[in-house]
Write a protein that holds these residues in place. Structure first.
Motif, PDB file in Angstrom:
ATOM      1  N   ASP A   1       3.277  -1.163   4.242  1.00  0.00           N
ATOM      2  CA  ASP A   1       2.927   0.254   4.083  1.00  0.00           C
ATOM      3  C   ASP A   1       4.162   0.995   3.576  1.00  0.00           C
ATOM      4  O   ASP A   1       5.091   1.282   4.333  1.00  0.00           O
ATOM      5  N   ARG A   2       4.174   1.327   2.289  1.00  0.00           N
ATOM      6  CA  ARG A   2       5.364   1.945   1.695  1.00  0.00           C
ATOM      7  C   ARG A   2       5.609   3.358   2.218  1.00  0.00           C
ATOM      8  O   ARG A   2       6.760   3.799   2.295  1.00  0.00           O
ATOM      9  N   THR A   3       4.554   4.055   2.566  1.00  0.00           N
ATOM     10  CA  THR A   3       4.745   5.404   3.110  1.00  0.00           C
ATOM     11  C   THR A   3       5.424   5.340   4.475  1.00  0.00           C
ATOM     12  O   THR A   3       6.372   6.096   4.751  1.00  0.00           O
TER      13      THR A   3
ATOM     14  N   ILE B   1       0.862  -1.182   0.000  1.00  0.00           N
ATOM     15  CA  ILE B   1       0.000   0.000   0.000  1.00  0.00           C
ATOM     16  C   ILE B   1       0.901   1.236   0.000  1.00  0.00           C
ATOM     17  O   ILE B   1       1.701   1.413   0.928  1.00  0.00           O
ATOM     18  N   PRO B   2       0.806   2.117  -1.027  1.00  0.00           N
ATOM     19  CA  PRO B   2       0.065   1.951  -2.283  1.00  0.00           C
ATOM     20  C   PRO B   2       0.645   0.791  -3.101  1.00  0.00           C
ATOM     21  O   PRO B   2       1.813   0.432  -2.933  1.00  0.00           O
TER      22      PRO B   2
ATOM     23  N   THR C   1      12.703   7.798  -1.979  1.00  0.00           N
ATOM     24  CA  THR C   1      11.853   7.228  -3.020  1.00  0.00           C
ATOM     25  C   THR C   1      11.720   5.727  -2.761  1.00  0.00           C
ATOM     26  O   THR C   1      12.705   4.986  -2.879  1.00  0.00           O
ATOM     27  N   VAL C   2      10.533   5.292  -2.390  1.00  0.00           N
ATOM     28  CA  VAL C   2      10.297   3.872  -2.113  1.00  0.00           C
ATOM     29  C   VAL C   2       9.767   3.229  -3.385  1.00  0.00           C
ATOM     30  O   VAL C   2       8.567   3.235  -3.654  1.00  0.00           O
TER      31      VAL C   2
ATOM     32  N   GLN D   1       7.036   8.893  -2.937  1.00  0.00           N
ATOM     33  CA  GLN D   1       7.980   9.935  -2.535  1.00  0.00           C
ATOM     34  C   GLN D   1       7.677  10.371  -1.103  1.00  0.00           C
ATOM     35  O   GLN D   1       6.552  10.736  -0.799  1.00  0.00           O
ATOM     36  N   VAL D   2       8.691  10.310  -0.246  1.00  0.00           N
ATOM     37  CA  VAL D   2       8.537  10.685   1.159  1.00  0.00           C
ATOM     38  C   VAL D   2       9.521  11.818   1.460  1.00  0.00           C
ATOM     39  O   VAL D   2      10.725  11.690   1.161  1.00  0.00           O
TER      40      VAL D   2
END
Length: 290
Positions: free
Chosen positions: A279-281, A92-93, A109-110, A101-102
């Motif tokens: 959770d990528r974020t 997710i996403p 950048t994941v 992008q965080v």
């Protein structure tokens, strides 16, 4: 008489689910009941044994193939599609939406390769921190072998900087939950945990993880944060640690435990959340703190 099917408990009834429940629903029910009735939490050992046996019985059941109409000369069954293996977790996403992008210094950048990496960062510690680094290396290996193998969506982070002076050696992200760890060594013995230290033939003062929990909770208000004190010894099942169930100090979610007991505690903690989600974020936010 125990082999008489009439004397066996209905595993669905034990877990409180319908026979038509999905595998995910059965697993969720099992994890919730196991956590509630675990003897280490003051639960009944017999009830916990029933729950474990019910889960084992259902998890070993193979689904029966759907019935097909049979004529006088049934045609041989053919595979018209290549076999597929269900993904054990989801991102997710989704990865199909591209990199995440965080903000950070620098920004993180994941992308797909980074999201699929299990371990991130390095365990801190200079010359005077060699013992601590060795313990957290063993902890990281055990988390990969015992926790990640069972819950493939978990990700491990070393050297998470809450501030310049407050660096967390090991943090584990699993779905909607975060776990932070301290690691120490104690000789095999039976210890009493009094809320701040282990009392046996040797006195072992434990790290206070309260600030670590508070700092992570502030960074991740939507995640549940747990803290675990892992005690290594010459035997992975030692030492034996006894503690009152009313103790709630050092910020710990559970009383200090040997590595094998701690692994079980972490599995229960992570497994009762969205354990199949990466959770990528949140990953990016943690990586930005490395």
């Amino acid at each position: 008489m125990s082999d008489n099917p009439g004397n066996r408990l209905d595993p669905y009834a034990v877990l409180g689910v319908s026979p038509s429940a999905s595998e995910k629903q059965v697993r969720r029910a099992y994890l919730a009941l196991a956590k509630q009735h675990h003897p280490d939490r003051g639960g009944d050992a017999a009830r916990f044994d029933q729950i474990t046996k019910a889960w084992k019985q259902l998890s070993e059941v193979e689904p029966e193939p759907a019935s097909e109409p049979q004529g006088p000369n049934p045609a041989p069954r053919t595979n018209t599609a290549p076999p597929t293996e269900a993904e054990p977790f989801r991102f997710i996403p989704p990865l199909a939406e591209g990199p995440v992008q965080v903000p950070g210094k620098p920004p993180v950048t994941v992308d797909s390769p980074l999201a699929q990496r299990v371990v991130h960062g390095k365990i801190p510690g200079g010359f005077f921190g060699r013992q601590n680094r060795t313990l957290h290396t063993r902890l990281s290996d055990m988390l990969q072998q015992r926790v990640h193998s069972a819950l493939p969506a978990v990700r491990i982070f070393h050297g998470v900087k809450l501030s310049r002076r407050h660096v967390l050696d090991t943090v584990l992200l699993g779905g909607s939950k975060l776990a932070v760890f301290s690691a120490q060594h104690a000789p095999p013995d039976v210890y009493q945990f009094n809320g701040t230290e282990l009392m046996g033939r040797k006195r072992v003062v434990l790290d206070d993880l309260s600030d670590a929990v508070a700092g992570l909770q502030q960074l991740f208000p939507n995640l549940e944060v747990g803290a675990f004190s892992v005690i290594f010894s010459t035997n992975p099942h030692a030492p034996t640690i006894q503690a009152s169930t009313t103790l709630n100090t050092l910020g710990l979610s559970e009383a200090p435990a040997s590595i094998m007991d701690a692994v079980r505690q972490v599995k229960l903690f992570i497994g009762t959340g969205d354990h199949n989600v990466v959770d990528r974020t949140s990953m990016g936010q943690l990586i930005a703190k490395l």
